[in-house]
Design an enzyme around this catalytic site. Structure first.
Site, PDB file in Angstrom:
ATOM      1  N   GLU A 215       8.779  15.264  15.346  1.00 25.52           N
ATOM      2  CA  GLU A 215       9.340  15.082  14.006  1.00 25.52           C
ATOM      3  C   GLU A 215       8.618  16.023  13.039  1.00 25.52           C
ATOM      4  OE1 GLU A 215       8.634  11.311  11.961  1.00 25.52           O
ATOM      5  OE2 GLU A 215      10.737  11.311  11.378  1.00 25.52           O
TER       6      GLU A 215
ATOM      7  N   GLU B  87       8.351   1.044  11.681  1.00 24.24           N
ATOM      8  CA  GLU B  87       9.457   2.009  11.607  1.00 24.24           C
ATOM      9  C   GLU B  87       8.808   3.389  11.617  1.00 24.24           C
ATOM     10  OE1 GLU B  87      11.288   4.743  10.722  1.00 24.24           O
ATOM     11  OE2 GLU B  87      11.947   4.041   8.741  1.00 24.24           O
TER      12      GLU B  87
ATOM     13  N   LYS C 196       0.879  -1.173   0.000  1.00 25.92           N
ATOM     14  CA  LYS C 196       0.000   0.000   0.000  1.00 25.92           C
ATOM     15  C   LYS C 196       0.913   1.219   0.000  1.00 25.92           C
ATOM     16  CE  LYS C 196      -1.901   3.067   1.911  1.00 25.92           C
ATOM     17  NZ  LYS C 196      -1.724   4.476   1.476  1.00 25.92           N
TER      18      LYS C 196
ATOM     19  N   CYS D 269      13.417   9.717   7.624  1.00 25.79           N
ATOM     20  CA  CYS D 269      13.202   9.338   9.027  1.00 25.79           C
ATOM     21  C   CYS D 269      14.442   9.613   9.873  1.00 25.79           C
ATOM     22  CB  CYS D 269      12.849   7.865   9.124  1.00 25.79           C
ATOM     23  SG  CYS D 269      11.445   7.444   8.105  1.00 25.79           S
TER      24      CYS D 269
ATOM     25  N   GLY E  89       5.977   4.893   8.889  1.00 28.36           N
ATOM     26  CA  GLY E  89       5.212   6.139   8.875  1.00 28.36           C
ATOM     27  C   GLY E  89       5.263   6.791  10.236  1.00 28.36           C
TER      28      GLY E  89
END
Ligand code: ADP
Length: 499
Positions: A401, A270, A195, A304, A248
């Site tokens: 973040e 993650e 996806k 990330c 994500g």
């Protein structure tokens, strides 16, 4: 939608990439066929550098997700892939790596249009995927069980088996990189439903088609397009999906783990980071400044492992900050296809808005804005490289973040203080340490709570090296042999032999 000719005149891309871009629909890939949503729903593919509607993708519903899950389940259950001889699987996977290497330009060009990332950066991403597939292509013949020591009237042997149908839910940064994770899952004999992020749906279709061309049977690598809350969520709860691998945000990852718990489903996560990049006073400051800039400006901070918290010893703070400002002031922002552009746009209007919001928080909370701070231009989702100094670790720009080109600079006075600030975060994905003192490098690397520590370098990846986080950065590992632990189960077979 624009015609092939239009696209070639707008983008300096190969004829093949232009042909791909002119597809009427980037659909789902189910049982080897590219198909629209059952209800015909679509979504626009927007080029973030120009805000143009460049293509159209299927917008799936839960029904489409289930079709893809059933396809993966059937491919697993009848053994069309997992029961192929190991060396045959390896041959086909190597063919896949070669095909991707041959079409590297097409994938890179499509991803530049989809994600906005610079062309040179996409070149690295595609090469990373080629390397990842090549690496995992070697595994089918090496995945073996063990024979544990047991009392002499017994024989026990173990199979290392695939889990089944895996749902891979992925973000938008470097879409083709996901191919490495797909390769890990299928090298162990699993089938997959990918996806992709709704912002970057295009190259997933090309990947699944390439896999078919390489001889990976239909149904082993499926794609379902659409919004995460709809198709992603449907995959997580589908009885036909055995495990989920997600990359994500923390909020979404946590929701996925909760939903998967209801079905006792394996999940690997993650979930990003707020990685400290620690510069001790004896460090090579020029090298540290260059890596600090690359670590946050690369991909416009949408990575990330962005070294978004720069922790600098008080004695070298001003020097390092000046070097970073001098090196960043003239950075060229522009289309990923412009060879002079060093920084592309953010992926979407929402992401640009998010970055602007965080710059506002930084100002409001009393950090000092020493570079950038504004949107760049008024077409495309560009944001200037932005540096805040006098940041305290309790400010939002140090804790959350941002996923944008925003560097937060914090000062420290001692080794203990650096480690305390570095570890005072909900995240634990990665960290950077800059020093020429061997003992200090080892002590700091041991004290940091992170899945990866880079010493005198930053953001290196290689397919043999496991990658993943601790704390809220998630659990499980991608890359390396460790990734295969997330994609396999151990079955023990006991036999009574008497005696
Ligand atoms: P971001 O887009 O900020 O990285 P997300 O975690 O929302 O963060 O998105 C990452 C991936 O997760 C995307 O493919 C997105 O479509 C998908 N996603 C979003 N919400 C859900 C959800 N509730 N369940 C499953 N997948 C989701």
């Amino acid at each position: 939608m624009s015609s092939t000719l239009d696209d070639q005149s707008v983008y300096p891309i190969s004829a093949e990439a232009a042909r791909q871009l002119a597809r009427p629909l980037f659909g789902h890939v189910i049982d080897g066929a590219v198909v629209p949503s059952l209800d015909g729903s679509t979504m626009a593919v927007i080029d973030p550098a120009t805000e143009r509607h460049v293509a159209t993708a299927a917008a799936g519903s839960a029904v489409d997700a289930e079709r893809a899950a059933r396809s993966a389940r059937a491919a697993f259950d009848d053994g069309r892939w997992r029961f192929l001889p190991p060396l045959e699987k390896e041959r086909r996977m190597r063919r896949l790596a070669s095909l991707l290497a041959e079409r590297a330009d097409v994938f890179a060009e499509i991803d530049v249009i989809d994600s906005g990332l610079p062309r040179f950066y996409e070149g690295f991403i595609v090469q990373f995927a080629v390397d990842g597939i090549d690496y995992y292509a070697g595994w089918p013949s090496k995945l073996a069980g063990a024979i544990p020591a047991v009392p002499s009237d017994l024989v026990v042997y173990q199979h290392r088996e695939p889990i089944g149908a895996i749902g891979l839910i992925t973000p938008w940064n470097g879409p083709t990189a996901v191919f490495a994770a797909v390769a890990a899952a299928i090298s162990a004999g699993n089938s997959v439903v990918l996806k992709p992020a709704e912002q970057t749906p295009m190259s997933a279709v090309l990947m699944a088609e390439l896999a078919l061309e390489a001889g990976i049977p239909p149904g082993v690598f499926n794609v379902v397009q659409g919004v995460g809350e709809v198709v992603g969520a449907a995959l997580v709860t589908s009885a036909n999906i055995d495990a989920v691998s997600f990359t994500g945000s923390v909020a979404t990852g946590s929701a996925i783990q909760a939903a998967a718990a209801a079905r006792v489903k394996r999940v690997s996560l993650e979930l990003g980071g707020k990685s400290p990049f620690i510069v001790f006073p004896d460090a090579d400051l020029e090298a540290a400044a260059a890596a600090a800039m690359a670590g946050v400006w690369g991909a416009s901070g949408q990575v990330c492992t962005a070294g978004s918290r720069l922790l600098v010893h008080r004695s070298v703070h001003d020097t390092l900050v000046s070097m970073i400002i001098d090196g960043s002031r003239d950075i060229q922002l522009g289309s990923g296809f412009d060879p002079s552009s060093q920084l592309g746009p953010l992926v979407s209007a929402e992401q640009l808005e998010r970055v602007r919001r965080y710059v506002g928080y930084g100002r409001d909370e009393g950090a000092e804005l020493v570079l950038g701070g504004e949107r760049h231009g008024d077409v495309g989702y560009f944001h200037q490289p932005t540096v805040f100094t006098s940041v305290r670790n309790d400010m939002r720009i140090a804790r959350e973040e941002i996923f944008g080109p925003v560097m937060s600079v914090l000062e420290f006075g001692s080794e203990e203080e650096a480690i305390a600030i570095a570890n005072d975060t909900e995240y634990g994905l990665a960290a950077g340490v800059w020093t020429n003192d061997l003992g200090l490098a080892h002590r700091t690397s041991r004290a940091l709570r992170a899945g990866t520590v880079w010493v005198n370098t930053y953001q290196m990846v290689y397919p043999t090296v496991p990658y993943g986080g601790v704390k809220n950065s998630g659990h499980g590992r991608s890359l390396g042999a460790a990734s295969l632990d997330d994609f396999t189960e151990i079955k023990s077979v006991w036999m009574k032999v008497g005696g």
